[in-house]
Motif scaffolding. Structure first.
Motif, short mmCIF file in Angstrom:
data_model
loop_
_atom_site.label_atom_id
_atom_site.label_comp_id
_atom_site.label_asym_id
_atom_site.label_seq_id
_atom_site.Cartn_x
_atom_site.Cartn_y
_atom_site.Cartn_z
N PRO A 4 0.83 -1.22 0.00
CA PRO A 4 0.00 0.00 0.00
C PRO A 4 0.85 1.25 0.00
N ARG A 5 0.30 2.33 -0.57
CA ARG A 5 1.06 3.57 -0.69
C ARG A 5 1.47 4.14 0.66
N ARG A 6 0.71 3.85 1.68
CA ARG A 6 1.05 4.40 2.99
C ARG A 6 2.23 3.67 3.63
N ARG A 52 5.43 3.35 3.19
CA ARG A 52 6.58 3.89 2.48
C ARG A 52 7.87 3.17 2.88
N ILE A 53 7.99 2.80 4.14
CA ILE A 53 9.21 2.11 4.57
C ILE A 53 9.33 0.77 3.85
N ARG A 54 8.22 0.05 3.76
CA ARG A 54 8.25 -1.24 3.08
C ARG A 54 8.60 -1.07 1.61
N ARG A 55 8.09 -0.04 0.98
CA ARG A 55 8.36 0.18 -0.43
C ARG A 55 9.81 0.58 -0.68
N PHE A 56 10.49 1.06 0.34
CA PHE A 56 11.89 1.44 0.22
C PHE A 56 12.82 0.29 0.61
N VAL A 57 12.44 -0.46 1.64
CA VAL A 57 13.33 -1.49 2.18
C VAL A 57 13.33 -2.75 1.32
N LEU A 58 12.17 -3.17 0.81
CA LEU A 58 12.09 -4.42 0.06
C LEU A 58 12.99 -4.45 -1.17
N PRO A 59 13.04 -3.41 -2.00
CA PRO A 59 13.99 -3.44 -3.13
C PRO A 59 15.44 -3.54 -2.67
N LEU A 60 15.79 -2.83 -1.60
CA LEU A 60 17.16 -2.90 -1.10
C LEU A 60 17.49 -4.30 -0.59
N LEU A 61 16.52 -4.94 0.06
CA LEU A 61 16.74 -6.30 0.55
C LEU A 61 16.92 -7.26 -0.63
N ARG A 90 -8.78 -3.42 -10.17
CA ARG A 90 -9.74 -3.52 -9.05
C ARG A 90 -9.07 -4.17 -7.84
N HIS A 91 -8.23 -5.17 -8.09
CA HIS A 91 -7.54 -5.83 -6.99
C HIS A 91 -6.60 -4.86 -6.27
N ARG A 92 -5.90 -4.02 -7.07
CA ARG A 92 -5.03 -3.03 -6.44
C ARG A 92 -5.83 -1.99 -5.68
N ALA A 93 -7.02 -1.66 -6.18
CA ALA A 93 -7.87 -0.71 -5.47
C ALA A 93 -8.26 -1.26 -4.10
N ARG A 94 -8.50 -2.55 -4.03
CA ARG A 94 -8.82 -3.16 -2.74
C ARG A 94 -7.64 -3.07 -1.77
N ARG A 95 -6.44 -3.15 -2.32
CA ARG A 95 -5.24 -3.13 -1.47
C ARG A 95 -4.74 -1.71 -1.21
N GLY A 96 -5.37 -0.73 -1.83
CA GLY A 96 -4.97 0.65 -1.63
C GLY A 96 -3.77 1.08 -2.44
N THR A 97 -3.54 0.42 -3.60
CA THR A 97 -2.39 0.76 -4.43
C THR A 97 -2.78 1.19 -5.84
N ALA A 98 -4.06 1.46 -6.09
CA ALA A 98 -4.52 1.74 -7.45
C ALA A 98 -4.27 3.17 -7.88
N GLY A 99 -4.17 4.10 -6.96
CA GLY A 99 -3.96 5.49 -7.34
C GLY A 99 -5.26 6.25 -7.41
N PRO A 100 -5.19 7.58 -7.47
CA PRO A 100 -6.40 8.41 -7.46
C PRO A 100 -7.20 8.36 -8.75
N ASP A 101 -6.63 7.86 -9.84
CA ASP A 101 -7.34 7.84 -11.12
C ASP A 101 -8.05 6.52 -11.36
#
Length: 447
Positions: free
Chosen positions: A258-260, A262-271, A385-396
């Motif tokens: 999810p977009r909120r 942020r730490i996970r979105r930064f750490v996972l690629p580095l890992l 739609r699946h990403r929208a459920r997970r909160g990653t679809a974006g405002p559009d």
């Protein structure tokens, strides 16, 4: 699909679906038309898509010319041609494997070609320059050329090469975010990048081996070229793709977060990048670290199991994607946007093929193309739609959903009967009525 299967997909909060009667047709679907003479602000020159595409192509082409000159300088013309002929052999197989993995929701070819070109030209160029410079600097500083070569292969090369390959995945993650949506995308982009890198590296190693054989007068199966070909092309063509795929998995998991988070979105690629570097270092240093049989021990006890685990994870993600298609499209089918059998048909690659073949055989190639476009739009809609459920679809999300629904509605007259026929022919669902009529067409009639 059973309720237990849907629960495993973590559907999350409900998202409303508009009824087909509410859909917009014609110009209204895209909003009001701009007024005549309306002021349109100019976009900055460097922001234009054509300019950016031309810049990327130019940079990659220049890198390709430079790396071509460097490799040819080290191997000679004959060695370069031999390396090119032998090094290209595993490329189609690896590309086909990654393309098959991406078959549920295929990425645009422009992204895949960019990944391959980045690995073959840009990443290879940076790696060969950086590795050579670092190794020579260490040899000069320590007065130990042998130790510098060992340190360069075990430490420097994995860090430099995996970082340069990861740059392609990072660029796609940042600038092609709509098309980078999950774990499979990360695996495929990383795999294409590593395939390109390995292709250039194989040309260098095989060409150099051929030059060594020519200088010593060796030939046949006992030659250095044959041994290099066996190790790099036959025994371990998946080595570089396996390393970089670990980075791709990190980016893929970050794309699913999810977009909120942020730490996970930064750490996972580095890992993922750290795991790729560590695995690459273990592979390169297997002989120097564990003796003459260290290569075979690392290959059998570590590389093969890791390769099997990553392959299983990628195939499992592909199958999970198909289950997601069935679960998410069910709401649209119940609302009347899709035929009732379409979600199950679209969740089977075999049923998709049957639908395309049926449309082509019955109505011709134009109908088959309509079915292909329908399948692509429906799959994109399901994942959106699946990403929208997970909160990653974006405002559009709403606008993109409306656009995809209109595409499906426009092609439903052709694709609907074909998918219904495919679902029945492959046993995905049992259609209760003796026939289903779409604008007077009977999908069960033998045409």
């Amino acid at each position: 699909m059973s309720e237990a299967s849907q629960q495993r997909l973590e559907p999350g909060p409900a998202i409303p679906v508009h009824e087909p009667s509410q859909r917009l047709e014609g110009p209204e679907a895209a909003g009001p038309a701009p007024a005549s003479g309306r002021f349109r602000p100019r976009r900055a020159f460097w922001r234009r898509r054509a300019v950016r595409a031309a810049a990327v192509i130019t940079v990659l082409a220049l890198c390709g010319l430079v790396i071509l000159a460097l490799v040819r300088d080290q191997t000679g013309t004959d060695g370069f041609l031999v390396g090119l002929g032998l090094g290209v052999l595993p490329v189609p197989l690896l590309m086909a494997a990654f393309r098959w993995l991406d078959g549920v929701d295929p990425a645009p070819w422009r992204n895949l070609l960019f990944s391959f070109a980045w690995g073959a030209f840009a990443a290879a160029l940076v790696a060969i320059i950086a590795n050579t410079f670092a190794t020579q600097w260490i040899a000069t500083a320590t007065a130990d050329p042998a130790g510098a070569q060992s340190l360069g292969a075990t430490v420097i090369a994995p860090v430099v090469e995996e970082s340069t390959k990861a740059a392609a995945v990072l660029l796609l993650f940042l600038f092609r975010r709509r098309e980078f949506t999950g774990l499979v995308d990360g695996v495929v982009f990383a795999g294409f990048t590593a395939t390109g890198f390995a292709f250039t590296e194989n040309i260098l190693y095989l060409g150099s081996a051929f030059g060594e054989d020519r200088s010593m007068g060796s030939a046949g199966l006992a030659s250095v070229t044959a041994a290099t070909f066996f190790v790099r092309v036959v025994l371990s063509p998946f080595a570089h793709p396996l390393f970089t795929v670990l980075t791709g998995i990190g980016f893929g998991l970050a794309a699913m977060a999810p977009r909120r988070r942020r730490i996970r979105r930064f750490v996972l690629p580095l890992l993922g990048l750290a795991l790729a570097m560590g695995t690459h270092a273990l592979w390169n240093g297997s002989s120097s670290l564990f003796g003459p049989y260290g290569f075979y021990a690392v290959y059998g006890l570590f590389m093969v199991p890791v390769f099997g685990l990553v392959t299983w994870l990628a195939i499992w993600s592909r199958q999970r994607g198909l289950r997601t298609v069935a679960a998410e499209l069910l709401a649209y089918a119940e609302a009347g946007w899709l035929p009732s059998a379409a979600p199950q048909a679209l969740s089977s690659m075999r049923a998709r093929t049957v639908a395309r073949d049926f449309a082509h055989r019955t109505f011709g190639p134009q109908a088959a193309r309509a079915v292909v476009e329908y399948e692509a739009s429906a799959t994109t809609l399901a994942f959106l739609r699946h990403r929208a459920r997970r909160g990653t679809a974006g405002p559009d999300f709403a606008g993109r959903e409306r656009e995809l629904l209109d595409r499906l509605w426009a092609r439903g007259g052709t694709a609907g009967p074909a998918l219904t026929f495919a679902a029945r022919a492959t046993g995905r669902v049992r259609v209760p009525p003796p026939y289903i009529d779409y604008d007077g067409f009977n999908p069960y009639r033998q045409y």
